[in-house]
Design a protein around this motif. Structure first.
Motif, PDB file in Angstrom:
ATOM      1  N   UNK A  34       0.816  -1.224   0.000  1.00  0.00           N
ATOM      2  CA  UNK A  34       0.000   0.000   0.000  1.00  0.00           C
ATOM      3  C   UNK A  34       0.844   1.266   0.000  1.00  0.00           C
ATOM      4  N   UNK A  35       2.149   1.149  -0.028  1.00  0.00           N
ATOM      5  CA  UNK A  35       3.027   2.321   0.017  1.00  0.00           C
ATOM      6  C   UNK A  35       2.747   3.323  -1.106  1.00  0.00           C
ATOM      7  N   UNK A  36       2.570   2.883  -2.360  1.00  0.00           N
ATOM      8  CA  UNK A  36       2.266   3.876  -3.404  1.00  0.00           C
ATOM      9  C   UNK A  36       0.946   4.607  -3.159  1.00  0.00           C
ATOM     10  N   UNK A  37      -0.070   3.888  -2.684  1.00  0.00           N
ATOM     11  CA  UNK A  37      -1.356   4.504  -2.385  1.00  0.00           C
ATOM     12  C   UNK A  37      -1.213   5.537  -1.261  1.00  0.00           C
ATOM     13  N   UNK A  38      -0.501   5.174  -0.215  1.00  0.00           N
ATOM     14  CA  UNK A  38      -0.306   6.088   0.912  1.00  0.00           C
ATOM     15  C   UNK A  38       0.450   7.336   0.465  1.00  0.00           C
ATOM     16  N   UNK A  39       1.446   7.157  -0.371  1.00  0.00           N
ATOM     17  CA  UNK A  39       2.221   8.298  -0.869  1.00  0.00           C
ATOM     18  C   UNK A  39       1.330   9.260  -1.660  1.00  0.00           C
ATOM     19  N   UNK A  40       0.504   8.737  -2.532  1.00  0.00           N
ATOM     20  CA  UNK A  40      -0.397   9.583  -3.324  1.00  0.00           C
ATOM     21  C   UNK A  40      -1.409  10.286  -2.413  1.00  0.00           C
ATOM     22  N   UNK A  41      -1.977   9.556  -1.467  1.00  0.00           N
ATOM     23  CA  UNK A  41      -2.944  10.179  -0.558  1.00  0.00           C
ATOM     24  C   UNK A  41      -2.335  11.342   0.209  1.00  0.00           C
ATOM     25  N   UNK A  42      -1.157  11.118   0.799  1.00  0.00           N
ATOM     26  CA  UNK A  42      -0.562  12.135   1.662  1.00  0.00           C
ATOM     27  C   UNK A  42       0.052  13.292   0.887  1.00  0.00           C
ATOM     28  N   UNK A  43       0.475  13.067  -0.360  1.00  0.00           N
ATOM     29  CA  UNK A  43       1.100  14.163  -1.102  1.00  0.00           C
ATOM     30  C   UNK A  43       0.126  14.930  -1.973  1.00  0.00           C
ATOM     31  N   UNK A  44      -1.028  14.336  -2.320  1.00  0.00           N
ATOM     32  CA  UNK A  44      -1.925  15.005  -3.274  1.00  0.00           C
ATOM     33  C   UNK A  44      -3.319  15.314  -2.745  1.00  0.00           C
ATOM     34  N   UNK A  45      -3.774  14.620  -1.724  1.00  0.00           N
ATOM     35  CA  UNK A  45      -5.176  14.771  -1.334  1.00  0.00           C
ATOM     36  C   UNK A  45      -5.396  15.201   0.110  1.00  0.00           C
ATOM     37  N   UNK A  46      -4.683  14.621   1.057  1.00  0.00           N
ATOM     38  CA  UNK A  46      -4.944  14.919   2.466  1.00  0.00           C
ATOM     39  C   UNK A  46      -4.396  16.280   2.857  1.00  0.00           C
ATOM     40  N   UNK A  47      -5.157  16.971   3.692  1.00  0.00           N
ATOM     41  CA  UNK A  47      -4.711  18.243   4.246  1.00  0.00           C
ATOM     42  C   UNK A  47      -4.206  17.958   5.653  1.00  0.00           C
ATOM     43  N   UNK A  48      -2.913  18.126   5.850  1.00  0.00           N
ATOM     44  CA  UNK A  48      -2.317  17.863   7.159  1.00  0.00           C
ATOM     45  C   UNK A  48      -1.098  18.760   7.344  1.00  0.00           C
ATOM     46  N   UNK A  49      -0.803  19.055   8.591  1.00  0.00           N
ATOM     47  CA  UNK A  49       0.374  19.835   8.931  1.00  0.00           C
ATOM     48  C   UNK A  49       1.000  19.208  10.172  1.00  0.00           C
ATOM     49  N   UNK A  50       2.059  18.431  10.020  1.00  0.00           N
ATOM     50  CA  UNK A  50       2.658  17.760  11.174  1.00  0.00           C
ATOM     51  C   UNK A  50       3.143  18.727  12.265  1.00  0.00           C
ATOM     52  N   UNK A  51       3.437  19.960  11.889  1.00  0.00           N
ATOM     53  CA  UNK A  51       3.899  20.939  12.875  1.00  0.00           C
ATOM     54  C   UNK A  51       2.765  21.489  13.720  1.00  0.00           C
ATOM     55  N   UNK A  52       1.521  21.318  13.253  1.00  0.00           N
ATOM     56  CA  UNK A  52       0.367  21.821  13.987  1.00  0.00           C
ATOM     57  C   UNK A  52      -0.683  20.707  14.045  1.00  0.00           C
ATOM     58  N   UNK A  53      -0.504  19.770  14.937  1.00  0.00           N
ATOM     59  CA  UNK A  53      -1.392  18.606  15.017  1.00  0.00           C
ATOM     60  C   UNK A  53      -2.783  18.944  15.552  1.00  0.00           C
ATOM     61  N   UNK A  54      -2.971  20.132  16.087  1.00  0.00           N
ATOM     62  CA  UNK A  54      -4.274  20.527  16.618  1.00  0.00           C
ATOM     63  C   UNK A  54      -5.081  21.348  15.611  1.00  0.00           C
ATOM     64  N   UNK A  55      -4.609  21.432  14.380  1.00  0.00           N
ATOM     65  CA  UNK A  55      -5.298  22.160  13.318  1.00  0.00           C
ATOM     66  C   UNK A  55      -6.689  21.577  13.147  1.00  0.00           C
TER      67      UNK A  55
END
Length: 65
Positions: A34-55
């Protein structure tokens, strides 16, 4: 696929195998596959900011097998 994408996917695969090995439990097949799927999800679709986990408007990802 660019070299950086290949490197990212292979890094996810190695980390997945290391986590299974460290836990001394499970099989690395699913996370490695599932690594390719996870890479596409996290780089192209999910909105996340590891520096601000309470966003408040961040997307959450739960992988359950």
């Amino acid at each position: 696929m660019t070299d950086i994408n290949k490197l990212s996917i292979n890094t996810i695969r190695v980390l997945a195998a290391d986590m299974v090995q460290a836990a001394n439990s499970g099989h690395p097949g699913a996370p490695m596959g599932c690594a390719p799927m996870a890479h596409v999800l996290f780089t192209r679709f999910l909105k996340a900011n590891p520096k601000n986990s309470k966003w408040l408007n961040r997307d959450r990802f739960v992988l359950s097998n």
